[in-house]
Design an enzyme around this catalytic site. Structure first.
Site, PDB file in Angstrom:
ATOM      1  CE  LYS A  19      -2.919   1.410   3.598  1.00  0.00           C
ATOM      2  NZ  LYS A  19      -2.685   1.774   3.841  1.00  0.00           N
ATOM      3  CB  SER A 163       5.268  10.331  11.278  1.00  0.00           C
ATOM      4  OG  SER A 163       4.495  10.572  10.059  1.00  0.00           O
ATOM      5  CD  GLN A 165       0.416   8.119   7.028  1.00  0.00           C
ATOM      6  OE1 GLN A 165      -0.341   9.218   8.199  1.00  0.00           O
ATOM      7  NE2 GLN A 165       0.250   7.214   6.515  1.00  0.00           N
ATOM      8  CG  ASP A 312       1.051   0.363   8.935  1.00  0.00           C
ATOM      9  OD1 ASP A 312       0.475   1.384  10.245  1.00  0.00           O
ATOM     10  OD2 ASP A 312       1.163   0.494   8.540  1.00  0.00           O
ATOM     11  CE  LYS A 339      -0.075   4.568  12.913  1.00  0.00           C
ATOM     12  NZ  LYS A 339       0.708   5.283  11.951  1.00  0.00           N
ATOM     13  NE  ARG A 343      -5.040   0.078  13.172  1.00  0.00           N
ATOM     14  CZ  ARG A 343      -3.881   0.355  12.414  1.00  0.00           C
ATOM     15  NH1 ARG A 343      -2.558   0.663  11.886  1.00  0.00           N
ATOM     16  NH2 ARG A 343      -4.720   0.665  11.148  1.00  0.00           N
ATOM     17  NE  ARG A 387      -2.350  -1.327   7.986  1.00  0.00           N
ATOM     18  CZ  ARG A 387      -1.595  -2.173   7.062  1.00  0.00           C
ATOM     19  NH1 ARG A 387      -1.983  -3.381   6.901  1.00  0.00           N
ATOM     20  NH2 ARG A 387      -1.828  -1.277   6.093  1.00  0.00           N
TER      21      ARG A 387
HETATM   22  C1  S3P Z   1       2.906   4.647   5.872  1.00  0.00           C
HETATM   23  C2  S3P Z   1       3.387   5.326   7.925  1.00  0.00           C
HETATM   24  C3  S3P Z   1       3.084   4.655   8.346  1.00  0.00           C
HETATM   25  C4  S3P Z   1       1.949   3.517   8.161  1.00  0.00           C
HETATM   26  C5  S3P Z   1       0.531   3.672   7.568  1.00  0.00           C
HETATM   27  C6  S3P Z   1       1.415   4.017   5.577  1.00  0.00           C
HETATM   28  C7  S3P Z   1       3.285   5.365   5.012  1.00  0.00           C
HETATM   29  O1  S3P Z   1       1.770   5.546   9.756  1.00  0.00           O
HETATM   30  O2  S3P Z   1       1.207   3.793   9.880  1.00  0.00           O
HETATM   31  O3  S3P Z   1      -0.003   3.046   7.953  1.00  0.00           O
HETATM   32  O4  S3P Z   1       2.708   4.844   3.569  1.00  0.00           O
HETATM   33  O5  S3P Z   1       4.271   6.276   5.022  1.00  0.00           O
HETATM   34  P1  S3P Z   1       3.146   7.413   9.615  1.00  0.00           P
HETATM   35  O6  S3P Z   1       4.308   6.980   9.584  1.00  0.00           O
HETATM   36  O7  S3P Z   1       2.334   8.489  10.119  1.00  0.00           O
HETATM   37  O8  S3P Z   1       3.546   6.497  11.242  1.00  0.00           O
END
Ligand code: S3P
Length: 434
Positions: A19, A163, A165, A312, A339, A343, A387
């Site tokens: 993903k 993070s 993201q 995750d 999340k 969780r 999840r």
């Molecule tokens: C992800 C980063 C993670 C993860 C998320 C997908 C990504 O989040 O939990 O399901 O694709 O960069 P965080 O980076 O905010 O922890």
């Protein structure tokens, strides 16, 4: 409805596309010059959100056989005429926020109830520091977010929370705006954005917990062959470990070291893990992984530095911890609260349904594994979080196999389609015992 079935878990399976890499294949190619071909993308609801948001911003995405073609816009998007709905997907929102921060117009992002509760200041505050304007009913702390971009400035960030993201949103903002950015994290998080930017020709350097993107360096679209998703694989691997004498092959799974730490944890529990048939494409390694159940499940410890690399997979790991004989400790897992659902609370509640005690001490999760047979509830109502629903199905299936009852009803099963639409078919296939 989950049924007991008989015998060990067996089989060989191709997982859904990863993903995280799939999101990036669309979002980063939108920034490049030319056209990128994406094969094996994840086909869950989150990816639909990413494609719709990009199309709303003028990116042309077409299906061609089993591939997607993304037409790059060389960093310049088109103002959307409507709200950009990210659905359930935090990755879509935080990464697209970075793209929008470099555009000379306003984009308005929203999402479902779960996404509107999740913390956004971690991305909006640094984007403001780069020069973007962020407004919204909650002042940019939660969605809806109105992002007005412009000429951004180069910055260095030390993130308080690791993070991928946030890091990726900032890298996308800098890449789209043609400025440089340096980011340091308290612990390493997944590095798919860094690897893909490098494959696109960016002037980027990175290592464990740091990345530096230099200004300039024209980005060319890349073809991405998406490997199988380790986060999906972790659910089935957990089931293998939970049912004695099981073995399962997960074919062409991502072997990115920032995503496979859960395999190390399963090894700590006594499982045998073999990796073979390795190859690399667009900077990402993949291979076939064989998982063999241990004779006896040992409890385990997860250290704080490992957490971002298996965040995750914790719901899946907690289900195996419930079946180990003894106490497992997962340190500094407080991020689980933010999340798709809380969780941490969800895991404690799920294990309690099976008569297993789990406690939260500060940000640590402690699971008192019971080994042997578990009590099986008649009905499970996990939070509407993909999840957690899949982890509940794994624990339910394992407990039924261990002789705790004939069947149980699982609510919210449709949530699996967020990341793993074929989850229940896969579960049935490997549970067949052949
Ligand atoms: C992800 C980063 C993670 C993860 C998320 C997908 C990504 O989040 O939990 O399901 O694709 O960069 P965080 O980076 O905010 O922890």
């Amino acid at each position: 409805m989950l049924e007991a079935g008989r015998g060990p878990i067996r089989g060989s399976l191709r997982l859904p596309g990863d993903k995280s890499i799939s999101h990036r294949a669309f979002l980063l190619n939108a920034l490049g010059r030319g056209r990128g071909r994406v094969v094996g993308s994840n086909d869950g609801r989150d990816l639909q959100s990413t494609r719709q948001v990009l199309e709303g911003l003028g990116v042309v995405i077409r299906r061609e056989g089993d591939a997607w073609l993304v037409h790059g816009r060389a960093g310049r998007l088109r103002p959307a005429t409507d709200l950009l709905d990210c659905g359930n997907s935090g990755t879509t929102l935080r990464l697209a926020a970075g793209l929008a921060a470099a555009q000379p117009f306003t984009s308005t992002f929203t999402g479902d109830e779960s996404l509107q509760r999740r913390p956004m200041e971690r991305i909006t505050a640094p984007l403001r520091r780069m020069g973007a304007q962020v407004d919204g009913p909650d002042g940019g702390r939660t969605a809806p977010l109105m992002i007005t971009g412009g000429q951004l400035e180069s910055r260095r960030f030390e993130l308080e929370v690791a993070s991928a993201q946030v890091k990726s949103g900032l890298l996308l903002a800098a890449a789209a705006a043609g400025v440089s950015v340096e980011i340091v994290e308290p612990h390493p998080s997944r590095d798919h954005t860094e690897r893909m930017l490098q494959a696109m020709g960016a002037a980027i350097e990175f290592g464990a917990g740091w990345v530096r993107l230099e200004r300039g360096g024209e980005l060319s679209c890349v073809d991405v062959e998406v490997p199988g998703d380790p986060s999906a694989g972790a659910l089935l691997a957990a089931l293998v470990c939970a049912v004695p004498t099981s073995r399962l092959e997960l074919r062409e799974m991502s072997l990115n070291p920032g995503r496979t730490v859960f395999l190390d944890v399963l090894q700590r529990m006594g499982a045998k893990v073999e990796r073979g048939n390795r190859r690399t494409s667009a900077g990402e390694e993949r291979g076939d992984v064989m998982i063999v159940a241990p004779d006896a499940l040992e409890p385990f410890t997860v250290e704080a530095a490992e957490v971002p690399s298996l965040i995750d997979e914790i719901p899946a790991l907690a289900t195996v911890a419930a079946l180990a004989r003894g106490t497992s400790r997962l340190h500094e897992v407080g991020e689980l609260r933010f999340k798709e659902s809380d969780r941490l609370e969800g895991i404690v509640h799920l294990l309690d349904e099976f008569g297993v005690q789990a406690n939260v001490h500060g940000n640590d999760l402690v699971v008192e594994g019971r080994g042997g047979e578990l009590r099986v509830p008649r009905r499970l109502r996990p939070p509407t979080d993909h999840r957690m629903v899949m982890a509940a199905a794994v624990l339910g299936t394992a407990a039924l196999r261990r002789g705790g009852g004939a069947s149980l009803v699982l609510e919210s099963a449709g949530e699996a389609a967020v990341s793993f639409p074929a989850f229940f078919e896969s579960l049935e296939m490997v549970s067949g015992g052949q």
